[in-house]
Each structure stands twice: as C-alpha cells, then as structure tokens.
Write a protein that holds these residues in place. Structure first.
Motif, PDB file in Angstrom:
ATOM      1  N   ALA A  40       2.895  24.067  -5.636  1.00  0.00           N
ATOM      2  CA  ALA A  40       2.901  22.621  -5.403  1.00  0.00           C
ATOM      3  C   ALA A  40       4.099  21.960  -6.077  1.00  0.00           C
ATOM      4  O   ALA A  40       4.757  21.085  -5.489  1.00  0.00           O
ATOM      5  CB  ALA A  40       1.601  21.999  -5.916  1.00  0.00           C
ATOM      6  N   ALA A  41       4.411  22.371  -7.313  1.00  0.00           N
ATOM      7  CA  ALA A  41       5.491  21.733  -8.069  1.00  0.00           C
ATOM      8  C   ALA A  41       6.869  22.069  -7.513  1.00  0.00           C
ATOM      9  O   ALA A  41       7.772  21.223  -7.512  1.00  0.00           O
ATOM     10  CB  ALA A  41       5.410  22.146  -9.531  1.00  0.00           C
ATOM     11  N   LEU A  42       7.042  23.300  -7.030  1.00  0.00           N
ATOM     12  CA  LEU A  42       8.375  23.774  -6.663  1.00  0.00           C
ATOM     13  C   LEU A  42       8.612  23.847  -5.164  1.00  0.00           C
ATOM     14  O   LEU A  42       9.768  23.896  -4.722  1.00  0.00           O
ATOM     15  CB  LEU A  42       8.618  25.150  -7.290  1.00  0.00           C
ATOM     16  N   ALA A  50      16.892  20.934  -4.104  1.00  0.00           N
ATOM     17  CA  ALA A  50      18.138  21.282  -4.791  1.00  0.00           C
ATOM     18  C   ALA A  50      17.899  22.198  -5.989  1.00  0.00           C
ATOM     19  O   ALA A  50      18.846  22.811  -6.488  1.00  0.00           O
ATOM     20  CB  ALA A  50      18.856  20.011  -5.244  1.00  0.00           C
ATOM     21  N   LEU A  51      16.628  22.303  -6.445  1.00  0.00           N
ATOM     22  CA  LEU A  51      16.329  23.184  -7.567  1.00  0.00           C
ATOM     23  C   LEU A  51      16.749  24.626  -7.289  1.00  0.00           C
ATOM     24  O   LEU A  51      17.073  25.379  -8.208  1.00  0.00           O
ATOM     25  CB  LEU A  51      14.824  23.157  -7.867  1.00  0.00           C
ATOM     26  N   TRP A  52      16.725  25.021  -6.029  1.00  0.00           N
ATOM     27  CA  TRP A  52      16.984  26.409  -5.660  1.00  0.00           C
ATOM     28  C   TRP A  52      18.458  26.700  -5.399  1.00  0.00           C
ATOM     29  O   TRP A  52      18.832  27.864  -5.184  1.00  0.00           O
ATOM     30  CB  TRP A  52      16.179  26.766  -4.412  1.00  0.00           C
ATOM     31  N   ASP A  53      19.301  25.685  -5.402  1.00  0.00           N
ATOM     32  CA  ASP A  53      20.677  25.853  -4.923  1.00  0.00           C
ATOM     33  C   ASP A  53      21.450  26.934  -5.666  1.00  0.00           C
ATOM     34  O   ASP A  53      22.251  27.651  -5.053  1.00  0.00           O
ATOM     35  CB  ASP A  53      21.435  24.526  -5.027  1.00  0.00           C
ATOM     36  N   TYR A  54      21.264  27.035  -6.959  1.00  0.00           N
ATOM     37  CA  TYR A  54      22.092  27.931  -7.762  1.00  0.00           C
ATOM     38  C   TYR A  54      21.349  29.186  -8.225  1.00  0.00           C
ATOM     39  O   TYR A  54      21.864  29.942  -9.052  1.00  0.00           O
ATOM     40  CB  TYR A  54      22.645  27.176  -8.969  1.00  0.00           C
ATOM     41  N   LEU A  55      20.162  29.408  -7.685  1.00  0.00           N
ATOM     42  CA  LEU A  55      19.397  30.601  -8.028  1.00  0.00           C
ATOM     43  C   LEU A  55      19.626  31.686  -6.977  1.00  0.00           C
ATOM     44  O   LEU A  55      19.875  31.388  -5.806  1.00  0.00           O
ATOM     45  CB  LEU A  55      17.906  30.262  -8.122  1.00  0.00           C
ATOM     46  N   PRO A  56      19.503  32.945  -7.370  1.00  0.00           N
ATOM     47  CA  PRO A  56      19.742  34.024  -6.406  1.00  0.00           C
ATOM     48  C   PRO A  56      18.578  34.249  -5.448  1.00  0.00           C
ATOM     49  O   PRO A  56      18.651  35.122  -4.579  1.00  0.00           O
ATOM     50  CB  PRO A  56      19.956  35.254  -7.308  1.00  0.00           C
ATOM     51  N   TYR A  57      17.513  33.491  -5.575  1.00  0.00           N
ATOM     52  CA  TYR A  57      16.322  33.612  -4.735  1.00  0.00           C
ATOM     53  C   TYR A  57      15.873  32.218  -4.319  1.00  0.00           C
ATOM     54  O   TYR A  57      16.334  31.208  -4.870  1.00  0.00           O
ATOM     55  CB  TYR A  57      15.203  34.323  -5.502  1.00  0.00           C
ATOM     56  N   GLY A  58      14.950  32.168  -3.345  1.00  0.00           N
ATOM     57  CA  GLY A  58      14.391  30.899  -2.905  1.00  0.00           C
ATOM     58  C   GLY A  58      15.381  30.064  -2.095  1.00  0.00           C
ATOM     59  O   GLY A  58      16.556  30.407  -2.009  1.00  0.00           O
TER      60      GLY A  58
END
Length: 224
Positions: A40-42, A50-58
């Motif tokens: 729910a939060a993510l 935009a939380l996922w933009d710089y992660l290697p997943y999601g």
C-alpha cells in the motif's frame, strides 16, 4: 611512515532485534506481517512512482512479483532489511537495509531506502536513519557509508542533511535499468559519530517541535 596499530576487533553482524525509536521502530523484514502495508505504501494509489527511479528493481505492477521480491530479500544476510513501523499506528511505512557488510574492516552501508508518503518530510524519516546509524556503530563498525546515483538529488540532499561527508563520484560505476550510473559516495566515521549522534538527538527532542514543526534545523545542531 609507520602504521598505527588499532588493536582492531571485527564488528558484529546485525541480528533480528527490533530497534526502537520514539516515532518508529525497525523490525526485521517479515513479508507475512509487513507485506500488505508495504504494498500500500510503495505501490498503492497515493504512492510516489519516482521512488523507484534510481533502484535496480521495481516498480512492481503485480502483487505476486512484489511478494516474491520481499521473500527473497527477507532471507538475505546482506542486505539485511528492516521494515519501518509507526510506533503509534503500527502501520509499516517503508523499508531500508544495512548492506555491503564487511565486519573484518568495520564497514557497513545504509541502502535500499524506500520511505512511503507517510514518512516523507516528517520526523519519522530522520529518526529512522538515526536509529539505524546508531545501531551500525554499536555493532563496532568504523565506517558507515551512503551511496547513490549521482543524478538522485533527493538522496544526495538527504545524505548531506544527515551529516554524511561527500567523498567523490565513481564514474560509469554501474548500468541500472539500461542507464549509466555514476555513483556518489558519502560516509560517517566512528570518530565523527558522537557529535552527529548528539545533533540527531537534539533535533529529535520533544522541545524542538512546536505544533508538529521543527524549531531548529538538524544542520543547526551541528554548528554549535
């Protein structure tokens, strides 16, 4: 020039102990207990893509894919994931990890920082970093690292606000989601931590907040 003997003893690995703060507590990631709230939060309708933009997943568009990812990482030793639980509501608002754990040299990193909207621009986010940094040094580490994509301005501002020292940029360090990543490095050493700990504690104190707003900035507590 002769080297200085440290009489060094390796750091201790993190364990499943819950780390307590005033606003939050950090519990070892448990997909069965934390999965619904994290989804729910993510990934919910009010989440920030935009939380996922710089992660290697999601991002994850299927709950089953998200649950499989959580289960894999809940079983990991490095990274060692924590869920961030609101002390008042019991709701899980995000996660983060200790990673790149090298006990022999006393080196450890805070990474995979994912704070949902309920944590952003609140004391909960700052307290989460404080509680985990305090735990990292209590394990006997000499160095706490923070690394991020050089284009991730939010992460860089956060590192600087928390008191990490900029160390440089590794150019063409990785390829993430088919994009080049230059990686910016920050750190806190064990000699620096006592003063930074005092600044965090001063900022988080009850009398530093009026009507939910800070009286003094975190940076100002480091300039006394």
């Amino acid at each position: 020039m002769p080297t200085t003997e440290l009489h060094w003893q390796p750091a201790t690995l993190p364990d499943k102990s819950t780390l307590e703060g005033r606003f939050i507590r950090l519990e070892k990631l448990d997909p069965a207990r934390h999965g619904d709230d994290l989804w729910a939060a993510l990934q919910g309708p009010t989440s920030d893509p935009a939380l996922w933009d710089y992660l290697p997943y999601g991002p994850f568009f299927e709950r089953s894919e998200f649950d499989a990812w959580l289960s894999r990482h809940a079983a990991d030793i490095d990274p060692w994931f924590y869920s961030v639980v609101d002390q008042q509501t019991g709701v899980v608002d995000g996660y983060l990890s200790l990673m790149s754990i090298v006990p022999a040299h006393g080196r450890i990193e805070i990474g995979h920082v994912m704070f949902g909207a309920a944590m952003q621009r609140t004391p909960k986010g700052t307290e989460t970093i404080y509680v985990l940094a305090k735990a990292a040094f209590a394990l006997g580490n000499r160095r706490l690292e923070w690394k991020c994509d050089d284009g991730n301005q939010r992460s860089k501002r956060a590192a600087e606000r928390f008191g990490f020292t900029f160390e440089g940029t590794f150019r063409q360090h990785m390829v993430i989601k088919d994009r080049n990543r230059d990686t910016t490095w920050y750190s806190i050493t064990d000699q620096e931590w006592p003063a930074l700990q005092a600044a965090f504690e001063g900022w988080l104190a009850v009398d530093n907040f009026r009507d939910g707003q800070q009286v003094r900035t975190l940076e100002s507590f480091r300039k006394r």
